[in-house]
Design a protein around this motif. Structure first.
Motif, short mmCIF file in Angstrom:
data_model
loop_
_atom_site.label_atom_id
_atom_site.label_comp_id
_atom_site.label_asym_id
_atom_site.label_seq_id
_atom_site.Cartn_x
_atom_site.Cartn_y
_atom_site.Cartn_z
N TRP A 70 0.83 -1.21 0.00
CA TRP A 70 0.00 0.00 0.00
C TRP A 70 0.86 1.25 0.00
O TRP A 70 0.60 2.21 -0.74
N ILE A 71 1.91 1.25 0.81
CA ILE A 71 2.83 2.40 0.86
C ILE A 71 3.50 2.59 -0.49
O ILE A 71 3.60 3.71 -1.01
N ASN A 72 3.95 1.48 -1.09
CA ASN A 72 4.64 1.57 -2.38
C ASN A 72 3.72 2.02 -3.50
O ASN A 72 4.13 2.79 -4.38
N ALA A 76 4.20 5.31 -5.78
CA ALA A 76 4.15 5.22 -7.25
C ALA A 76 3.03 6.10 -7.80
O ALA A 76 3.19 6.77 -8.82
N GLY A 77 1.88 6.08 -7.13
CA GLY A 77 0.76 6.90 -7.57
C GLY A 77 1.09 8.38 -7.54
O GLY A 77 0.68 9.15 -8.41
N PHE A 78 1.86 8.79 -6.51
CA PHE A 78 2.29 10.19 -6.43
C PHE A 78 3.25 10.53 -7.56
O PHE A 78 3.08 11.54 -8.26
N ASN A 178 8.17 -3.51 -3.84
CA ASN A 178 7.24 -4.62 -3.64
C ASN A 178 5.83 -4.10 -3.93
O ASN A 178 5.25 -3.38 -3.12
N LEU A 179 5.29 -4.45 -5.09
CA LEU A 179 3.98 -3.99 -5.52
C LEU A 179 3.05 -5.19 -5.73
O LEU A 179 3.52 -6.32 -5.91
#
Length: 305
Positions: A70-72, A76-78, A178-179
């Motif tokens: 979730w953090i990754n 990435a979304g940012f 890690n996605l």
């Protein structure tokens, strides 16, 4: 009977990444003339992400992820969508859609530069030629008096460059992060989190939100096309093509998108196409071709739109 059907799907998928992705610059340009840029991008990605989750549930795809994932996906979304795409949408207030597409097409050059600076990767001869051609093309593109004299155009060009840096760093980040293994789930989380970040940015900058019923018809249609086709259909097509054709063929969208954007901007918005822009585009895209001979860079083009 299966082969002709697959051929048809491949043709439709290429149409998606060529024409639909190329048209997103025009659609964003139309919408941003009436809507605040961060609100526009927030609605686009937030809605697309939620629709992807609904489709995933309908297809019985498990959307649960770990805290680290979730953090990754948020990072990435940012990098790709919130700052990367949101900044380009903001810049479209001051630069033509075709020009923005041409500048963005130099992104593989920025990826190559960051790989050299951050990872110490040696630049191969073909890529070095591409870098030189890319710099020449960018210089010819941004040095035109017709463009520089437009209000805040230099600021718009600079912000697009910052967006390219964000995409480039994001490309290196996702290669190691890690996605979620399911790309559909991965994309959904990135889009939803980008939508939330852009919402906060919109509130921070004091943008005024409005109901879709108050928007003009062109803006309503543009946003619907961006959500359903630009964010969902084209991205799914991209991932499908990566599985059935070579990365080199998929990467040809890098060269076609700016041409589509230029043509649509000229036809629908009366954007000017100068001789110098045509020469700059030819040199720049030739440079991108040389750089894109490295497969590792080709897969990153999906995050640009």
């Amino acid at each position: 009977m299966g082969k002709p059907r697959n051929t048809t799907l491949i043709i439709l998928a290429f149409f998606s990444i060529y024409v639909i992705w190329g048209s997103t610059y025009l659609l964003n340009k139309i919408a941003v003339t009436e809507l605040p840029p961060f609100m526009l991008a927030s609605v686009r990605f937030g809605s697309a992400g939620l629709l992807i989750f609904l489709l995933a549930k309908f297809m019985r795809i498990n959307i649960s992820i770990s805290k680290e994932q979730w953090i990754n996906t948020t990072i990435a979304g940012f990098l790709f969508l919130a700052f990367g795409n949101g900044t380009v949408v903001w810049a479209l207030k001051y630069v033509d859609s075709g020009f923005a597409a041409l500048e963005v097409s130099a992104q593989p050059l920025v990826v190559l530069f960051l790989m050299r600076v951050l990872e110490g990767k040696k630049i191969q001869t073909m890529s070095l030629i591409g870098v030189v051609l890319g710099i020449i093309g960018i210089y010819l593109l941004v040095s035109q008096k017709e463009i520089i004299n437009q209000e805040n155009s230099v600021l718009g060009m600079f912000m697009i460059f910052l967006a390219m840096l964000s995409w480039a760093y994001g490309s290196l980040f996702v290669a190691r992060a890690n996605l979620p293994s399911n790309y559909f789930v991965n994309t959904g989380y990135q889009m939803v989190m980008a939508g939330v970040i852009l919402l906060l940015a919109s509130l921070l900058f004091g943008e005024t939100w409005s109901a879709p019923t108050t928007w003009s018809s062109p803006v309503q249609y543009s946003l619907l096309l961006l959500i359903f086709f630009g964010s969902i259909v084209a991205f799914t097509s991209f991932n499908y093509l990566l599985k059935v054709v070579s990365p080199e063929k998929v990467a040809t969208s890098t060269y076609v998108n700016p041409i589509v954007a230029l043509a649509l901007g000229w036809y629908f918005l009366n954007e000017q196409i100068t001789t110098q822009s045509i020469v700059a585009a030819a040199i720049l895209l030739t440079g991108v071709y040389f750089i894109n001979t490295k497969k590792k860079l080709m897969i990153f083009s999906r995050f640009r739109r």
